[in-house]
Design a protein around this motif. Structure first.
Motif, PDB file in Angstrom:
ATOM      1  N   TYR B  71       0.834  -1.203   0.000  1.00 19.11           N
ATOM      2  CA  TYR B  71       0.000   0.000   0.000  1.00 19.11           C
ATOM      3  C   TYR B  71       0.872   1.257   0.000  1.00 19.11           C
ATOM      4  N   SER B  72       1.866   1.283   0.888  1.00 18.74           N
ATOM      5  CA  SER B  72       2.728   2.468   1.003  1.00 18.74           C
ATOM      6  C   SER B  72       3.483   2.709  -0.294  1.00 18.74           C
ATOM      7  N   GLU B  73       4.030   1.642  -0.862  1.00 15.74           N
ATOM      8  CA  GLU B  73       4.775   1.768  -2.114  1.00 15.74           C
ATOM      9  C   GLU B  73       3.889   2.310  -3.233  1.00 15.74           C
ATOM     10  N   ARG B  74       2.684   1.720  -3.326  1.00 21.39           N
ATOM     11  CA  ARG B  74       1.772   2.098  -4.408  1.00 21.39           C
ATOM     12  C   ARG B  74       1.427   3.586  -4.356  1.00 21.39           C
ATOM     13  N   HIS B  75       1.344   4.112  -3.116  1.00 22.54           N
ATOM     14  CA  HIS B  75       0.926   5.503  -2.955  1.00 22.54           C
ATOM     15  C   HIS B  75       2.103   6.458  -2.738  1.00 22.54           C
ATOM     16  N   GLY B  76       3.310   5.962  -2.886  1.00 21.15           N
ATOM     17  CA  GLY B  76       4.473   6.839  -2.773  1.00 21.15           C
ATOM     18  C   GLY B  76       4.683   7.394  -1.379  1.00 21.15           C
ATOM     19  N   LEU B  77       4.330   6.603  -0.386  1.00 25.14           N
ATOM     20  CA  LEU B  77       4.421   7.059   1.002  1.00 25.14           C
ATOM     21  C   LEU B  77       5.581   6.393   1.717  1.00 25.14           C
ATOM     22  N   ALA B  78       6.224   7.173   2.590  1.00 27.13           N
ATOM     23  CA  ALA B  78       7.124   6.562   3.563  1.00 27.13           C
ATOM     24  C   ALA B  78       6.259   6.068   4.726  1.00 27.13           C
ATOM     25  N   PHE B  79       6.770   5.064   5.428  1.00 26.53           N
ATOM     26  CA  PHE B  79       5.939   4.435   6.454  1.00 26.53           C
ATOM     27  C   PHE B  79       6.768   4.280   7.734  1.00 26.53           C
ATOM     28  N   ALA B  80       6.228   4.847   8.802  1.00 25.16           N
ATOM     29  CA  ALA B  80       6.841   4.653  10.127  1.00 25.16           C
ATOM     30  C   ALA B  80       5.753   4.067  11.019  1.00 25.16           C
ATOM     31  N   PRO B  81       5.537   2.763  10.931  1.00 25.94           N
ATOM     32  CA  PRO B  81       4.438   2.165  11.691  1.00 25.94           C
ATOM     33  C   PRO B  81       4.561   2.497  13.172  1.00 25.94           C
ATOM     34  N   HIS B  82       3.414   2.731  13.795  1.00 24.68           N
ATOM     35  CA  HIS B  82       3.451   3.099  15.211  1.00 24.68           C
ATOM     36  C   HIS B  82       3.822   1.875  16.046  1.00 24.68           C
ATOM     37  N   GLY B  83       4.981   1.968  16.682  1.00 22.28           N
ATOM     38  CA  GLY B  83       5.489   0.850  17.476  1.00 22.28           C
ATOM     39  C   GLY B  83       4.832   0.709  18.827  1.00 22.28           C
ATOM     40  N   LYS B  84       4.109   1.748  19.282  1.00 16.74           N
ATOM     41  CA  LYS B  84       3.423   1.626  20.573  1.00 16.74           C
ATOM     42  C   LYS B  84       2.412   0.504  20.544  1.00 16.74           C
ATOM     43  N   THR B  85       1.912   0.158  19.367  1.00 18.80           N
ATOM     44  CA  THR B  85       0.923  -0.909  19.275  1.00 18.80           C
ATOM     45  C   THR B  85       1.477  -2.209  19.836  1.00 18.80           C
ATOM     46  N   SER B  86       2.605  -2.638  19.308  1.00 20.41           N
ATOM     47  CA  SER B  86       3.140  -3.953  19.703  1.00 20.41           C
ATOM     48  C   SER B  86       4.290  -3.854  20.693  1.00 20.41           C
ATOM     49  N   MET B  87       5.034  -2.769  20.679  1.00 21.08           N
ATOM     50  CA  MET B  87       6.259  -2.642  21.479  1.00 21.08           C
ATOM     51  C   MET B  87       7.123  -3.909  21.361  1.00 21.08           C
ATOM     52  N   SER B  88       7.186  -4.430  20.165  1.00 21.58           N
ATOM     53  CA  SER B  88       7.935  -5.666  19.950  1.00 21.58           C
ATOM     54  C   SER B  88       9.074  -5.458  18.956  1.00 21.58           C
ATOM     55  N   PRO B  89      10.311  -5.491  19.423  1.00 22.67           N
ATOM     56  CA  PRO B  89      11.455  -5.303  18.516  1.00 22.67           C
ATOM     57  C   PRO B  89      11.487  -6.325  17.383  1.00 22.67           C
ATOM     58  N   GLN B  90      10.984  -7.537  17.635  1.00 20.22           N
ATOM     59  CA  GLN B  90      10.952  -8.517  16.540  1.00 20.22           C
ATOM     60  C   GLN B  90      10.019  -8.065  15.426  1.00 20.22           C
ATOM     61  N   LEU B  91       8.877  -7.498  15.801  1.00 18.88           N
ATOM     62  CA  LEU B  91       7.956  -7.011  14.772  1.00 18.88           C
ATOM     63  C   LEU B  91       8.509  -5.751  14.111  1.00 18.88           C
ATOM     64  N   PHE B  92       9.197  -4.901  14.880  1.00 15.31           N
ATOM     65  CA  PHE B  92       9.832  -3.720  14.269  1.00 15.31           C
ATOM     66  C   PHE B  92      10.816  -4.168  13.182  1.00 15.31           C
ATOM     67  N   ALA B  93      11.601  -5.199  13.502  1.00 18.23           N
ATOM     68  CA  ALA B  93      12.596  -5.680  12.529  1.00 18.23           C
ATOM     69  C   ALA B  93      11.907  -6.142  11.253  1.00 18.23           C
ATOM     70  N   ARG B  94      10.774  -6.813  11.410  1.00 14.08           N
ATOM     71  CA  ARG B  94      10.071  -7.277  10.209  1.00 14.08           C
ATOM     72  C   ARG B  94       9.451  -6.119   9.451  1.00 14.08           C
ATOM     73  N   GLN B  95       8.985  -5.113  10.179  1.00 13.79           N
ATOM     74  CA  GLN B  95       8.435  -3.934   9.504  1.00 13.79           C
ATOM     75  C   GLN B  95       9.528  -3.193   8.728  1.00 13.79           C
TER      76      GLN B  95
END
Lengths: 427, 427
Positions: B71-95
């Motif tokens: 979605y972000s690529e298609r719309h030319g957007l940079a993406f900084a997913p909100h990490g407060k949701t998961s507070m999980s470094p493993q998920l941050f790494a995958r993002q």
């Protein structure tokens, strides 16, 4: 596990390292042990703590611990404070020092935490039909002859599941029959006939031993004093009837347990009326919320409102949050939200403001919390309210159980702001 | 901190020991490392896990990560997913592997967690006026020239407090002006004149650098599509006006950021209309809830409901709880409550039942969650509902942020029940 071992495991919490796991702790304390940081006796306001920070009053905590010890003694009650409230082995140790019989749990995971910290007497105020948990429990009972464990049972099916999981274990598991608090209440057998059927089922299996009756009065929808008292009469009558029927023949003492933080005065009155039974009676109260008390639900519901001559609990929590935005004269936002504050039994209440300019503390006049986001509280301010970006607001909370569980290491703070210890929780 | 270091710190989570800190983990896994337990590929239902246990679907997670990357690529957007949701470094790494520009935070404590796991680009979507946090931040910026940090500012007073705390630091802190989402919205300057005054204040201090504008559209009370679109037009016009006024002269790029999980389609449309500015524009979306999605609030609110041709998120959480009591034909109680399930934006929803007798899984027909206690869910069952003590009920949840934060180690589960990893969170 002997008592000195229990104390040793709690003491070892002071060896834990401060790091990113513990929100609000001073960034410049990273790498110190909890004990080293406590020894620095930092000030909560000037010692580098980040906001929001939940402060537990050392004086109020001590007062509350002492009050419930006195109350239980005066009324001839054993006390197993509900540990699910704080899930803090340090507070369990202080409750046990203050004469508690043991600690109550709601879940097998909580029992595991208690055992890791050497708790010898555990009352699980819930059914336990999870085979993996029962196998673990059987291992604990076998390994430690001094471990006393009691849990609820409220159905024949539950008895069957427990028995299946416990087959071959060396010690039977002590159970009490849970009498439901009313037809529309929570768990618990609804009728005396149901209870008798459960007692029959327990008697028929070698893995369980019936030792009493129990329940939880506060989940009765629309409960009032008379309704609760009537339920207590049923509960104690059930103990008498089961005893007469020889159902406690295998027990050394008969357990009768109820009494959360809303109706322990009614419990005391009812338990005082229990006639002599075939065995000594352990009258076991289980209130948990008293340890921190609160500025909301329990302030309104505490039995001490009905018996002021016996004392009063003190709210021990103050959640300090910082004003990060003051976009209009009527609005302010502090940096504490659902992640930091209980919000299930009422919103936080603004109590005091610490002025960022001079460090003075004043009442939070004209400031009201109107909503919580995940990480913000919405404040409405009246015309005369003095509040600026940077100020700290001290929030009173409603519901201890959902306050403790948002914090893993909680500063214990004396009245002058000195942090003397840190309370570890395990949720 | 170079990327390989970040990966290394996440990998080290596999070395953590399983113990009483982690509810639901199998008691017989005590002492194993997380990596060792993951390598056993246990089954969630038969591997000794205690209930309740929150399961994160490996397939749904992967789907959601991929969808928002696309979605972000298609719309030319940079993406900084909100990490407060998961507070999980493993998920941050995958993002980040999935192309994310960086990770968004709400609180300085969260920034500390991110830094402990080597995150190099952090967008703090909040004001930061805490002197202790600012001093720590200045140290991080000084120690790591590759660390990019941006935060909000919405008041002149906030600028003054930041400047006072940052005096003498070697790198200025990048700030964006927060435009409030409506007069009754949350934080953020209310008018363009207020924003200009804040920009003046930033320009007057050496410790801050203005790099853009931002806000959060979803806190606008009563927001609808047109209201949100109108606010986005104000936000992008503010960026244009400040650029024309030379306010971003010190910046390499101009940051325009908004877009939570409810209105990122409107954000995309608005960001596509930004004209050419004096510098490259970083159009930064910040949705966080998409990572697990949900079975409640975000199921209803997701923009993909308006743009089904672009895909659909999948709910990744299922909270498995066990029936511990079935006191009447209309009532059942499972052993998961407020301590385990989100309850602030709607109650959990019974989705499936796993039969304790044969392990089969069926839809939870006729079963409804009506209330939560701290450690129980109250279920109402219709006449035809099949449910017994011992059965497991799979509950769908509403609100990812308050689901993740009740669990410190979450099994990642494949469709056949195999647990392939454990997701550590830091709340």
């Amino acid at each position: 596990m002997p008592a000195e071992h229990a104390a040793g495991t709690v003491d070892r919490l002071a060896e834990e390292r401060i790091d990113h796991r513990f929100k609000a702790l001073p960034p410049d304390a990273e790498g110190l042990t909890v004990g080293e940081l406590a020894a620095e006796r930092r000030n909560l306001f000037t010692g580098g703590f980040l906001t929001p920070v939940l402060a537990l009053s050392a004086e109020a905590l001590e007062h509350n611990l002492a009050l419930m010890e006195t109350y239980s003694e005066r009324h001839g009650l054993a006390f197993a404070p509900h540990g699910k409230t704080s899930m803090s082995p340090q507070l369990f140790a202080r409750q046990l020092e203050r004469g508690a019989w043991g600690i109550t749990a709601a879940m097998p995971h909580q029992v595991r935490v208690y055992r890791a910290f050497g708790i010898e007497r555990i009352f699980l105020a819930n059914e336990l039909v999870d085979a993996a948990a029962l196998r673990w429990l059987a291992g604990e009972l076998e390994a430690d002859p001094g471990f006393r464990f009691i849990c609820y049972v409220d159905s024949v099916r539950g008895v069957e599941l427990m028995d299946a999981a416990l087959r071959g274990s060396s010690r039977p598991v002590d159970v009490v029959i849970e009498l439901g608090a009313g037809e529309k209440g929570r768990t618990g057998a609804r009728t005396e006939a149901d209870c008798a059927a459960v007692a029959d089922a327990v008697a028929a299996v070698p893995t369980l031993r019936l030792v009493g009756v129990a329940g939880y009065e506060a989940t009765m929808p629309g409960a009032d004093r008379e309704g609760v008292a009537e339920w207590f009469r049923r509960l104690t009558a059930l103990a008498v009837d089961l005893d007469k029927a020889g159902r406690f023949a295998g027990a050394e003492e008969i357990v009768v347990s109820a009494g959360g933080s809303e109706w322990f005065d009614v419990a005391s009155d009812a338990f005082a009326e229990i006639p002599e039974l075939s065995r000594p009676v352990l009258k076991l109260l289980r209130s948990g919320a008293y340890v921190s008390h609160d500025d909301g639900h329990y302030r309104k519901q505490t039995p001490f409102n009905r018996i002021p001559e016996e004392g009063a609990l003190q709210p021990a929590f103050l959640l300090w949050a910082q004003v990060v935005s003051r976009p209009t004269a009527e609005q302010a936002f502090v940096n504490a939200g659902k992640r930091d504050a209980a919000h299930d039994l009422g919103l936080p209440e603004a109590r005091v403001v610490r002025d960022a300019r001079d460090g003075s503390i004043r009442p939070a006049d004209g400031i009201e919390v109107t909503a919580l986001s995940d990480q913000h509280a919405w404040l409405r301010t009246s015309e005369d309210a003095r509040l600026e970006v940077g100020d700290w607001v001290g929030l009173g909370l409603s519901h201890p159980c959902t306050s403790f569980d948002k914090w893993q290491l909680i500063p214990l703070v004396e009245a002058d702001g000195t942090v003397t210890d840190y309370i570890r929780t395990f949720f």
